[in-house]
Motif scaffolding. Structure first.
Motif, mmCIF file in Angstrom:
data_model
loop_
_atom_site.group_PDB
_atom_site.id
_atom_site.type_symbol
_atom_site.label_atom_id
_atom_site.label_comp_id
_atom_site.label_asym_id
_atom_site.label_seq_id
_atom_site.Cartn_x
_atom_site.Cartn_y
_atom_site.Cartn_z
ATOM 1 N N ASP A 203 4.772 6.508 -5.623
ATOM 2 C CA ASP A 203 3.527 7.232 -5.392
ATOM 3 C C ASP A 203 2.322 6.396 -5.810
ATOM 4 N N ARG A 204 2.493 5.631 -6.890
ATOM 5 C CA ARG A 204 1.423 4.720 -7.328
ATOM 6 C C ARG A 204 2.038 3.404 -7.787
ATOM 7 N N ILE A 205 1.263 2.346 -7.643
ATOM 8 C CA ILE A 205 1.713 0.994 -7.972
ATOM 9 C C ILE A 205 0.724 0.350 -8.931
ATOM 10 N N ALA A 206 1.244 -0.245 -9.998
ATOM 11 C CA ALA A 206 0.434 -1.063 -10.905
ATOM 12 C C ALA A 206 0.830 -2.519 -10.686
ATOM 13 N N ILE A 207 -0.085 -3.301 -10.162
ATOM 14 C CA ILE A 207 0.190 -4.720 -9.938
ATOM 15 C C ILE A 207 -0.126 -5.488 -11.217
ATOM 16 N N MET A 208 0.877 -6.228 -11.725
ATOM 17 C CA MET A 208 0.738 -6.936 -12.995
ATOM 18 C C MET A 208 0.788 -8.444 -12.794
ATOM 19 N N ASN A 209 0.097 -9.144 -13.675
ATOM 20 C CA ASN A 209 0.163 -10.607 -13.703
ATOM 21 C C ASN A 209 -0.252 -11.089 -15.086
ATOM 22 N N LYS A 210 0.549 -11.966 -15.665
ATOM 23 C CA LYS A 210 0.249 -12.594 -16.954
ATOM 24 C C LYS A 210 -0.111 -11.569 -18.033
ATOM 25 N N GLY A 211 0.702 -10.496 -18.091
ATOM 26 C CA GLY A 211 0.546 -9.514 -19.159
ATOM 27 C C GLY A 211 -0.569 -8.518 -18.968
ATOM 28 N N GLN A 212 -1.203 -8.509 -17.800
ATOM 29 C CA GLN A 212 -2.285 -7.579 -17.533
ATOM 30 C C GLN A 212 -2.010 -6.754 -16.281
ATOM 31 N N ILE A 213 -2.593 -5.556 -16.234
ATOM 32 C CA ILE A 213 -2.574 -4.751 -15.019
ATOM 33 C C ILE A 213 -3.841 -5.062 -14.242
ATOM 34 N N LEU A 214 -3.666 -5.533 -13.009
ATOM 35 C CA LEU A 214 -4.810 -5.928 -12.188
ATOM 36 C C LEU A 214 -5.394 -4.746 -11.432
ATOM 37 N N VAL A 215 -4.524 -3.837 -10.985
ATOM 38 C CA VAL A 215 -4.986 -2.671 -10.236
ATOM 39 C C VAL A 215 -3.892 -1.619 -10.258
ATOM 40 N N ILE A 216 -4.289 -0.335 -10.243
ATOM 41 C CA ILE A 216 -3.353 0.783 -10.106
ATOM 42 C C ILE A 216 -3.877 1.685 -9.002
ATOM 43 N N ASP A 217 -3.036 1.960 -8.012
ATOM 44 C CA ASP A 217 -3.451 2.857 -6.930
ATOM 45 C C ASP A 217 -2.237 3.241 -6.096
ATOM 46 N N THR A 218 -2.447 4.149 -5.154
ATOM 47 C CA THR A 218 -1.373 4.535 -4.243
ATOM 48 C C THR A 218 -1.163 3.424 -3.217
ATOM 49 N N PRO A 219 0.037 3.348 -2.631
ATOM 50 C CA PRO A 219 0.258 2.356 -1.572
ATOM 51 C C PRO A 219 -0.732 2.515 -0.418
ATOM 52 N N GLU A 220 -1.051 3.777 -0.086
ATOM 53 C CA GLU A 220 -1.982 4.040 1.016
ATOM 54 C C GLU A 220 -3.375 3.514 0.709
ATOM 55 N N ASN A 221 -3.850 3.766 -0.504
ATOM 56 C CA ASN A 221 -5.190 3.305 -0.873
ATOM 57 C C ASN A 221 -5.248 1.781 -0.973
ATOM 58 N N LEU A 222 -4.197 1.196 -1.506
ATOM 59 C CA LEU A 222 -4.159 -0.267 -1.584
ATOM 60 C C LEU A 222 -4.163 -0.873 -0.192
ATOM 61 N N SER A 223 -3.404 -0.253 0.706
ATOM 62 C CA SER A 223 -3.360 -0.738 2.081
ATOM 63 C C SER A 223 -4.725 -0.630 2.745
ATOM 64 N N PHE A 224 -5.426 0.483 2.507
ATOM 65 C CA PHE A 224 -6.758 0.686 3.090
ATOM 66 C C PHE A 224 -7.771 -0.303 2.521
ATOM 67 N N LYS A 225 -7.741 -0.482 1.194
ATOM 68 C CA LYS A 225 -8.704 -1.372 0.544
ATOM 69 C C LYS A 225 -8.542 -2.822 0.992
ATOM 70 N N PHE A 226 -7.273 -3.199 1.239
ATOM 71 C CA PHE A 226 -7.011 -4.608 1.531
ATOM 72 C C PHE A 226 -6.524 -4.825 2.969
ATOM 73 N N SER A 227 -7.023 -3.958 3.874
ATOM 74 C CA SER A 227 -6.820 -4.138 5.315
ATOM 75 C C SER A 227 -5.349 -4.155 5.725
ATOM 76 N N GLY A 228 -4.541 -3.402 5.002
ATOM 77 C CA GLY A 228 -3.159 -3.202 5.416
ATOM 78 C C GLY A 228 -2.174 -4.289 5.045
ATOM 79 N N ASN A 229 -2.653 -5.425 4.554
ATOM 80 C CA ASN A 229 -1.736 -6.528 4.243
ATOM 81 C C ASN A 229 -1.477 -6.580 2.742
ATOM 82 N N LEU A 230 -0.648 -5.654 2.254
ATOM 83 C CA LEU A 230 -0.382 -5.575 0.815
ATOM 84 C C LEU A 230 0.361 -6.794 0.298
ATOM 85 N N GLU A 231 1.266 -7.307 1.091
ATOM 86 C CA GLU A 231 2.046 -8.469 0.652
ATOM 87 C C GLU A 231 1.135 -9.661 0.376
ATOM 88 N N LYS A 232 0.190 -9.904 1.275
ATOM 89 C CA LYS A 232 -0.732 -11.022 1.109
ATOM 90 C C LYS A 232 -1.629 -10.825 -0.103
#
Length: 240
Positions: A203-232
């Motif tokens: 339902d929600r994803i927290a993207i982590m890197n080097k011990g920090q959380i960079l962003v937390i949001d739903t897959p749908e919102n992340l897809s919308f914010k980043f033009s649908g290319n979540l993998e990139k």
């Protein structure tokens, strides 16, 4: 209701900072993912949630209670943990592994056997119940480790890299079982480095890197914010 909350969590291993001011909350009944590459801090954070390690600073609560010595036994009774490694007892059969593990939760043997058989059916391992675990395939061992974490019918299920090393067919089978548990109302927290896994299950994803959380949001919102290319976006966020 929030089942897990973390505020300004910092964890040092000697001079190495594994977690750097991490804050988050996990709602009752949701599937929440910590997504990141190896070394992002996911396993450290998960170990903190089930009380295996303590933060160097910051606060973490599970079921509204601090993870101190007084509350930890009660909290652990409500948690199911599926670790990265298939740390099964090699001297026991498939069924015996489940029954022995049930003792940690003071489950009577008769009830443990009933639960174990139900869980073996849940992942289609009933035909191998009497087989020594040494003879199981890697995928079967992973399934057994998965259902072992369900033996106490936990309210909170913690899955650390649940499908790493599995072939596509076995991975889908685990995904299907997680979906069933999700729709049964359990709160699920998983770590993964597979964007597809997090996007499909959570339902929600927290993207982590080097011990920090960079962003937390739903897959749908992340897809919308980043033009649908979540993998990139994920790869760009977590690149060295």
């Amino acid at each position: 209701m929030d089942i897990v909350t973390g505020k300004n969590l910092i964890k040092y291993y000697k001079s190495f900072k594994a977690l750097d001011s991490v804050s988050f909350f996990i709602r009752q009944g949701e599937c929440f993912s910590f997504l990141g590459s190896n070394g992002a801090g996911k396993t450290t954070l998960m170990s903190m949630i089930y009380g295996f390690i303590s933060p160097s600073s910051g606060e973490i609560k599970v079921f509204g209670k601090s993870l101190n010595k007084k509350n930890l036994p009660e909290i652990k009774q409500k948690i199911g943990v599926i670790p990265q490694d298939n740390n099964l007892d090699p001297d026991l059969s498939v069924l015996e592994n489940l029954i022995v593990y049930a003792r940690y939760f003071n489950i009577r043997k008769k009830e443990a056997i009933e639960r174990a058989k139900e869980l073996l059916n849940f992942v289609s391992l009933q035909e191998w119940s009497d087989m020594n675990v040494r003879k199981l395939s890697g995928g079967m061992k992973r399934k057994l480790t998965f259902i072992r974490g369900l033996i106490n019918d936990p309210e909170l299920l913690i899955l650390d890299e649940p499908t790493t090393g599995l072939d596509p067919r076995s991975r889908k089978q685990i995904w299907d079982r997680i979906e069933i548990l999700k729709h049964s109302g359990k709160t699920i927290v998983l770590t993964t480095h597979y964007m597809e896994e997090a996007e499909k299950l959570c339902d929600r994803i927290a993207i982590m890197n080097k011990g920090q959380i960079l962003v937390i949001d739903t897959p749908e919102n992340l897809s919308f914010k980043f033009s649908g290319n979540l993998e990139k976006v994920y790869l760009n966020m977590t690149e060295e």
